[in-house]
Design a protein around this motif. Structure first.
Motif, PDB file in Angstrom:
ATOM      1  N   ASP A  72       0.841  -1.193   0.000  1.00 61.02           N
ATOM      2  CA  ASP A  72       0.000   0.000   0.000  1.00 61.02           C
ATOM      3  C   ASP A  72       0.876   1.243   0.000  1.00 61.02           C
ATOM      4  O   ASP A  72       1.129   1.858   1.020  1.00 61.02           O
ATOM      5  CB  ASP A  72      -0.920  -0.016   1.228  1.00 61.02           C
ATOM      6  CG  ASP A  72      -1.872   1.161   1.276  1.00 61.02           C
ATOM      7  OD1 ASP A  72      -1.965   1.898   0.277  1.00 61.02           O
ATOM      8  OD2 ASP A  72      -2.508   1.335   2.322  1.00 61.02           O
ATOM      9  N   MET A  73       1.348   1.623  -1.196  1.00 61.61           N
ATOM     10  CA  MET A  73       2.266   2.760  -1.324  1.00 61.61           C
ATOM     11  C   MET A  73       1.620   4.075  -0.890  1.00 61.61           C
ATOM     12  O   MET A  73       2.266   4.905  -0.266  1.00 61.61           O
ATOM     13  CB  MET A  73       2.776   2.880  -2.765  1.00 61.61           C
ATOM     14  CG  MET A  73       3.725   1.767  -3.164  1.00 61.61           C
ATOM     15  SD  MET A  73       5.202   1.740  -2.149  1.00 61.61           S
ATOM     16  CE  MET A  73       6.041   3.180  -2.777  1.00 61.61           C
ATOM     17  N   ALA A  74       0.358   4.251  -1.203  1.00 64.24           N
ATOM     18  CA  ALA A  74      -0.327   5.491  -0.827  1.00 64.24           C
ATOM     19  C   ALA A  74      -0.380   5.613   0.688  1.00 64.24           C
ATOM     20  O   ALA A  74      -0.143   6.682   1.250  1.00 64.24           O
ATOM     21  CB  ALA A  74      -1.727   5.529  -1.423  1.00 64.24           C
ATOM     22  N   GLY A  75      -0.648   4.509   1.350  1.00 59.77           N
ATOM     23  CA  GLY A  75      -0.696   4.504   2.818  1.00 59.77           C
ATOM     24  C   GLY A  75       0.679   4.783   3.411  1.00 59.77           C
ATOM     25  O   GLY A  75       0.802   5.506   4.401  1.00 59.77           O
ATOM     26  N   MET A  76       1.692   4.219   2.790  1.00 63.05           N
ATOM     27  CA  MET A  76       3.061   4.450   3.280  1.00 63.05           C
ATOM     28  C   MET A  76       3.451   5.909   3.098  1.00 63.05           C
ATOM     29  O   MET A  76       4.071   6.506   3.982  1.00 63.05           O
ATOM     30  CB  MET A  76       4.051   3.550   2.537  1.00 63.05           C
ATOM     31  CG  MET A  76       4.017   2.115   3.003  1.00 63.05           C
ATOM     32  SD  MET A  76       5.104   0.988   2.093  1.00 63.05           S
ATOM     33  CE  MET A  76       6.538   1.937   1.752  1.00 63.05           C
ATOM     34  N   MET A  77       3.100   6.487   1.973  1.00 60.58           N
ATOM     35  CA  MET A  77       3.432   7.884   1.718  1.00 60.58           C
ATOM     36  C   MET A  77       2.705   8.804   2.705  1.00 60.58           C
ATOM     37  O   MET A  77       3.284   9.759   3.218  1.00 60.58           O
ATOM     38  CB  MET A  77       3.089   8.273   0.277  1.00 60.58           C
ATOM     39  CG  MET A  77       3.969   7.614  -0.768  1.00 60.58           C
ATOM     40  SD  MET A  77       5.718   8.027  -0.561  1.00 60.58           S
ATOM     41  CE  MET A  77       5.684   9.768  -0.962  1.00 60.58           C
ATOM     42  N   LYS A  78       1.462   8.492   2.979  1.00 61.06           N
ATOM     43  CA  LYS A  78       0.690   9.286   3.920  1.00 61.06           C
ATOM     44  C   LYS A  78       1.324   9.209   5.308  1.00 61.06           C
ATOM     45  O   LYS A  78       1.464  10.218   5.997  1.00 61.06           O
ATOM     46  CB  LYS A  78      -0.759   8.800   3.967  1.00 61.06           C
ATOM     47  CG  LYS A  78      -1.631   9.613   4.873  1.00 61.06           C
ATOM     48  CD  LYS A  78      -3.064   9.117   4.862  1.00 61.06           C
ATOM     49  CE  LYS A  78      -3.895   9.945   5.826  1.00 61.06           C
ATOM     50  NZ  LYS A  78      -5.259   9.471   5.927  1.00 61.06           N
ATOM     51  N   LYS A  79       1.724   8.017   5.697  1.00 60.89           N
ATOM     52  CA  LYS A  79       2.352   7.816   7.006  1.00 60.89           C
ATOM     53  C   LYS A  79       3.681   8.568   7.083  1.00 60.89           C
ATOM     54  O   LYS A  79       3.997   9.191   8.094  1.00 60.89           O
ATOM     55  CB  LYS A  79       2.573   6.320   7.240  1.00 60.89           C
ATOM     56  CG  LYS A  79       2.906   5.951   8.640  1.00 60.89           C
ATOM     57  CD  LYS A  79       1.685   6.033   9.499  1.00 60.89           C
ATOM     58  CE  LYS A  79       1.737   4.939  10.526  1.00 60.89           C
ATOM     59  NZ  LYS A  79       0.634   5.007  11.447  1.00 60.89           N
ATOM     60  N   ALA A  80       4.466   8.542   6.006  1.00 64.97           N
ATOM     61  CA  ALA A  80       5.756   9.242   5.971  1.00 64.97           C
ATOM     62  C   ALA A  80       5.547  10.748   6.069  1.00 64.97           C
ATOM     63  O   ALA A  80       6.286  11.440   6.774  1.00 64.97           O
ATOM     64  CB  ALA A  80       6.516   8.888   4.696  1.00 64.97           C
ATOM     65  N   GLN A  81       4.536  11.269   5.375  1.00 63.85           N
ATOM     66  CA  GLN A  81       4.256  12.697   5.440  1.00 63.85           C
ATOM     67  C   GLN A  81       3.801  13.103   6.840  1.00 63.85           C
ATOM     68  O   GLN A  81       4.185  14.145   7.354  1.00 63.85           O
ATOM     69  CB  GLN A  81       3.194  13.079   4.406  1.00 63.85           C
ATOM     70  CG  GLN A  81       3.715  13.060   2.992  1.00 63.85           C
ATOM     71  CD  GLN A  81       2.621  13.300   1.965  1.00 63.85           C
ATOM     72  OE1 GLN A  81       1.448  13.044   2.214  1.00 63.85           O
ATOM     73  NE2 GLN A  81       3.019  13.794   0.806  1.00 63.85           N
ATOM     74  N   GLU A  82       2.984  12.255   7.450  1.00 60.32           N
ATOM     75  CA  GLU A  82       2.514  12.519   8.809  1.00 60.32           C
ATOM     76  C   GLU A  82       3.704  12.549   9.775  1.00 60.32           C
ATOM     77  O   GLU A  82       3.808  13.434  10.620  1.00 60.32           O
ATOM     78  CB  GLU A  82       1.509  11.452   9.247  1.00 60.32           C
ATOM     79  CG  GLU A  82       1.004  11.634  10.658  1.00 60.32           C
ATOM     80  CD  GLU A  82       0.091  10.498  11.109  1.00 60.32           C
ATOM     81  OE1 GLU A  82      -0.212  10.455  12.315  1.00 60.32           O
ATOM     82  OE2 GLU A  82      -0.307   9.662  10.281  1.00 60.32           O
ATOM     83  N   MET A  83       4.609  11.596   9.623  1.00 61.20           N
ATOM     84  CA  MET A  83       5.780  11.542  10.489  1.00 61.20           C
ATOM     85  C   MET A  83       6.642  12.787  10.295  1.00 61.20           C
ATOM     86  O   MET A  83       7.117  13.378  11.258  1.00 61.20           O
ATOM     87  CB  MET A  83       6.607  10.283  10.220  1.00 61.20           C
ATOM     88  CG  MET A  83       7.781  10.132  11.169  1.00 61.20           C
ATOM     89  SD  MET A  83       8.628   8.573  11.016  1.00 61.20           S
ATOM     90  CE  MET A  83       9.546   8.835   9.526  1.00 61.20           C
ATOM     91  N   GLN A  84       6.825  13.208   9.050  1.00 51.81           N
ATOM     92  CA  GLN A  84       7.636  14.394   8.770  1.00 51.81           C
ATOM     93  C   GLN A  84       7.010  15.635   9.409  1.00 51.81           C
ATOM     94  O   GLN A  84       7.709  16.448  10.019  1.00 51.81           O
ATOM     95  CB  GLN A  84       7.771  14.579   7.264  1.00 51.81           C
ATOM     96  CG  GLN A  84       8.663  15.731   6.874  1.00 51.81           C
ATOM     97  CD  GLN A  84       8.813  15.854   5.364  1.00 51.81           C
ATOM     98  OE1 GLN A  84       8.065  15.251   4.599  1.00 51.81           O
ATOM     99  NE2 GLN A  84       9.777  16.635   4.938  1.00 51.81           N
ATOM    100  N   THR A  85       5.721  15.776   9.305  1.00 55.29           N
ATOM    101  CA  THR A  85       5.029  16.916   9.892  1.00 55.29           C
ATOM    102  C   THR A  85       5.141  16.893  11.410  1.00 55.29           C
ATOM    103  O   THR A  85       5.457  17.906  12.038  1.00 55.29           O
ATOM    104  CB  THR A  85       3.534  16.912   9.484  1.00 55.29           C
ATOM    105  OG1 THR A  85       3.451  16.991   8.064  1.00 55.29           O
ATOM    106  CG2 THR A  85       2.778  18.059  10.113  1.00 55.29           C
ATOM    107  N   ARG A  86       4.914  15.734  12.003  1.00 56.85           N
ATOM    108  CA  ARG A  86       4.966  15.615  13.464  1.00 56.85           C
ATOM    109  C   ARG A  86       6.378  15.842  13.991  1.00 56.85           C
ATOM    110  O   ARG A  86       6.564  16.429  15.047  1.00 56.85           O
ATOM    111  CB  ARG A  86       4.432  14.258  13.905  1.00 56.85           C
ATOM    112  CG  ARG A  86       3.021  13.972  13.433  1.00 56.85           C
ATOM    113  CD  ARG A  86       1.883  13.995  14.400  1.00 56.85           C
ATOM    114  NE  ARG A  86       2.065  13.613  15.739  1.00 56.85           N
ATOM    115  CZ  ARG A  86       1.678  12.460  16.282  1.00 56.85           C
ATOM    116  NH1 ARG A  86       1.096  11.551  15.541  1.00 56.85           N
ATOM    117  NH2 ARG A  86       1.842  12.237  17.557  1.00 56.85           N
TER     118      ARG A  86
END
Length: 114
Positions: free
Chosen positions: A10-24
């Motif tokens: 699930d690449m879209a899910g992974m990208m979303k998680k990575a963006q969330e981590m970067q923001t946090r």
């Protein structure tokens, strides 16, 4: 196409998680400038306040320790208080990072650059 990769497909899910981590992580970096810790030496005669990033913010020295003969002792107490504040800052920073990684579902012991 990604059959057999389980959740990694699930690449879209992974990208979303990575963006969330970067923001946090960016938010946490900013918060660490505002979190303060206090290091002490000489039973509280010298206190050093630092941000959780390790930046020295203030130094409080009890006037009773000022005696010309004790210059080296005073210098040692000041250094000890600063080192204590820096150590507490490092501990607090790591604690906040652990909270962040756990909230993102990452392993507790994952060491992210900080």
């Amino acid at each position: 196409m990604f059959k057999g990769l389980g959740g990694l497909g699930d690449m879209a899910g992974m990208m979303k998680k990575a963006q969330e981590m970067q923001t946090r992580m960016a938010e946490l970096q900013e918060e660490l400038h505002n979190i303060t810790v206090t290091g002490e030496s000489g039973a509280g005669l010298v206190k050093a306040v630092a941000s959780a990033k390790g930046e020295l913010k203030s130094l409080d020295i009890d006037p009773s320790i000022f005696n010309g003969d004790d210059k080296e002792v005073v210098e040692d107490l000041i250094l000890a208080a600063i080192k204590d504040a820096q150590s507490r800052a490092s501990d607090r920073s790591q604690e906040e990072m652990r909270k962040l990684t756990e909230s993102l579902g990452l392993p507790k012991d994952m060491n992210l650059p900080f």
